[in-house]
Design a protein around this motif. Sequence first.
Motif, PDB file in Angstrom:
ATOM      1  N   ALA A  94     -32.622  12.809  85.081  1.00 40.14           N
ATOM      2  CA  ALA A  94     -32.642  12.508  86.505  1.00 40.14           C
ATOM      3  C   ALA A  94     -31.748  13.486  87.253  1.00 40.14           C
ATOM      4  O   ALA A  94     -30.614  13.746  86.840  1.00 40.14           O
ATOM      5  CB  ALA A  94     -32.166  11.081  86.743  1.00 40.14           C
ATOM      6  N   PRO A  95     -32.229  14.057  88.351  1.00 42.10           N
ATOM      7  CA  PRO A  95     -31.412  14.994  89.126  1.00 42.10           C
ATOM      8  C   PRO A  95     -30.366  14.265  89.959  1.00 42.10           C
ATOM      9  O   PRO A  95     -30.450  13.051  90.157  1.00 42.10           O
ATOM     10  CB  PRO A  95     -32.440  15.680  90.020  1.00 42.10           C
ATOM     11  N   MET A  96     -29.398  15.013  90.423  1.00 41.30           N
ATOM     12  CA  MET A  96     -28.397  14.438  91.312  1.00 41.30           C
ATOM     13  C   MET A  96     -29.055  13.940  92.595  1.00 41.30           C
ATOM     14  O   MET A  96     -30.058  14.491  93.052  1.00 41.30           O
ATOM     15  CB  MET A  96     -27.319  15.468  91.649  1.00 41.30           C
ATOM     16  N   ARG A 179     -24.254   7.443  88.816  1.00 46.15           N
ATOM     17  CA  ARG A 179     -23.902   8.611  89.620  1.00 46.15           C
ATOM     18  C   ARG A 179     -23.131   9.633  88.787  1.00 46.15           C
ATOM     19  O   ARG A 179     -23.365  10.847  88.896  1.00 46.15           O
ATOM     20  CB  ARG A 179     -23.093   8.180  90.838  1.00 46.15           C
ATOM     21  N   LEU A 180     -22.241   9.140  87.949  1.00 42.97           N
ATOM     22  CA  LEU A 180     -21.440  10.047  87.126  1.00 42.97           C
ATOM     23  C   LEU A 180     -22.279  10.715  86.044  1.00 42.97           C
ATOM     24  O   LEU A 180     -22.097  11.907  85.757  1.00 42.97           O
ATOM     25  CB  LEU A 180     -20.279   9.286  86.496  1.00 42.97           C
ATOM     26  N   ILE A 181     -23.181   9.968  85.432  1.00 39.94           N
ATOM     27  CA  ILE A 181     -24.040  10.568  84.408  1.00 39.94           C
ATOM     28  C   ILE A 181     -24.914  11.657  85.019  1.00 39.94           C
ATOM     29  O   ILE A 181     -25.076  12.741  84.440  1.00 39.94           O
ATOM     30  CB  ILE A 181     -24.893   9.484  83.719  1.00 39.94           C
ATOM     31  N   ARG A 182     -25.472  11.399  86.194  1.00 36.27           N
ATOM     32  CA  ARG A 182     -26.274  12.442  86.849  1.00 36.27           C
ATOM     33  C   ARG A 182     -25.431  13.671  87.141  1.00 36.27           C
ATOM     34  O   ARG A 182     -25.890  14.815  86.980  1.00 36.27           O
ATOM     35  CB  ARG A 182     -26.900  11.895  88.140  1.00 36.27           C
ATOM     36  N   ARG A 183     -24.167  13.466  87.538  1.00 36.20           N
ATOM     37  CA  ARG A 183     -23.286  14.616  87.829  1.00 36.20           C
ATOM     38  C   ARG A 183     -22.985  15.398  86.562  1.00 36.20           C
ATOM     39  O   ARG A 183     -23.026  16.638  86.566  1.00 36.20           O
ATOM     40  CB  ARG A 183     -21.978  14.113  88.468  1.00 36.20           C
ATOM     41  N   VAL A 184     -22.679  14.702  85.481  1.00 37.23           N
ATOM     42  CA  VAL A 184     -22.399  15.385  84.223  1.00 37.23           C
ATOM     43  C   VAL A 184     -23.633  16.128  83.725  1.00 37.23           C
ATOM     44  O   VAL A 184     -23.553  17.285  83.282  1.00 37.23           O
ATOM     45  CB  VAL A 184     -21.897  14.376  83.163  1.00 37.23           C
ATOM     46  N   MET A 185     -24.805  15.483  83.802  1.00 35.25           N
ATOM     47  CA  MET A 185     -26.028  16.120  83.337  1.00 35.25           C
ATOM     48  C   MET A 185     -26.379  17.347  84.166  1.00 35.25           C
ATOM     49  O   MET A 185     -26.945  18.314  83.631  1.00 35.25           O
ATOM     50  CB  MET A 185     -27.189  15.125  83.348  1.00 35.25           C
ATOM     51  N   SER A 212     -33.234   4.666  82.481  1.00 36.15           N
ATOM     52  CA  SER A 212     -33.545   4.854  83.895  1.00 36.15           C
ATOM     53  C   SER A 212     -33.151   6.236  84.392  1.00 36.15           C
ATOM     54  O   SER A 212     -33.622   6.685  85.442  1.00 36.15           O
ATOM     55  CB  SER A 212     -32.844   3.782  84.740  1.00 36.15           C
ATOM     56  N   LEU A 213     -32.299   6.925  83.622  1.00 37.06           N
ATOM     57  CA  LEU A 213     -31.824   8.255  84.006  1.00 37.06           C
ATOM     58  C   LEU A 213     -32.528   9.366  83.236  1.00 37.06           C
ATOM     59  O   LEU A 213     -32.132  10.528  83.315  1.00 37.06           O
ATOM     60  CB  LEU A 213     -30.309   8.340  83.777  1.00 37.06           C
ATOM     61  N   GLY A 214     -33.572   9.001  82.506  1.00 31.97           N
ATOM     62  CA  GLY A 214     -34.371  10.008  81.829  1.00 31.97           C
ATOM     63  C   GLY A 214     -34.161  10.125  80.333  1.00 31.97           C
ATOM     64  O   GLY A 214     -34.775  10.984  79.683  1.00 31.97           O
ATOM     65  N   PHE A 215     -33.318   9.290  79.759  1.00 33.34           N
ATOM     66  CA  PHE A 215     -33.093   9.336  78.322  1.00 33.34           C
ATOM     67  C   PHE A 215     -34.158   8.524  77.585  1.00 33.34           C
ATOM     68  O   PHE A 215     -34.669   7.532  78.097  1.00 33.34           O
ATOM     69  CB  PHE A 215     -31.715   8.762  77.972  1.00 33.34           C
TER      70      PHE A 215
END
Length: 229
Positions: A94-96, A179-185, A212-215
């Motif tokens: 998932a993008p930011m 939000r943090l996972i998207r930032r790290v990714m 939900s974040l693409g994993f």
Amino acid sequence: MTSHPLDRPVWGMLTGRQADLAVVAGDAVRIDPAYGPFAAARDAGEAALAALAAAVATHPGEVWLVEPDEWPAPPGTRVIRTAPLVQMVADDPAPMTAGDEEAVLLGAADADQMTALALATEPGPWGDKTRIYGDFFGFRRDGQLLAMAGQRMLPAPGFDEVSAVCTWPAYQGQGLAARLIRRVMAGMTARGATPFLHSYAGNARAIGLYESLGFRVRREMVVTVLGLA
């Protein structure tokens, strides 16, 4: 033996991109305990198991092996516990989104609060130097660190691990972890890397968030925790 670079992430990291973190090398490897408790053996042969037993004995405390199957305890050691994991990979992360950029890069001044948060919420093993595996980001409010996430294992070119995703209980349910996972990714994908992570297999809430974040679940894994007999 397995062949995918993520099948043996600890062996990959400590014999490859993060070999400089190993304090034991050879038929068995062990990371500097200040970073965490990870270790691995080349294989389950007699020589490698003897080397692993010696690696366990170099420092007091637990040693964690993250493998596709439970690892046998070498002579002189014992299995303290095991736990099933799932290894997840984000092929299409998932993008930011708006607001994710508000996450701040954490540093030495945040060390005490990062440790307090990690020890209170137990997202995984935490040591004095865990925070410097790679970039960690967090959200603060009135000087308090509310949540954080960062990077840990680099087992092979093109794969970076998201780790230490945690939020103080009082601030959970506000979307901070996502939000943090998207930032790290975003940092990982900018480097051309595919994000991956590990979760305890029974943590359905976390697994749902990661999906939900693409994993997606790539495979089942096991952590075997060893100590001296």
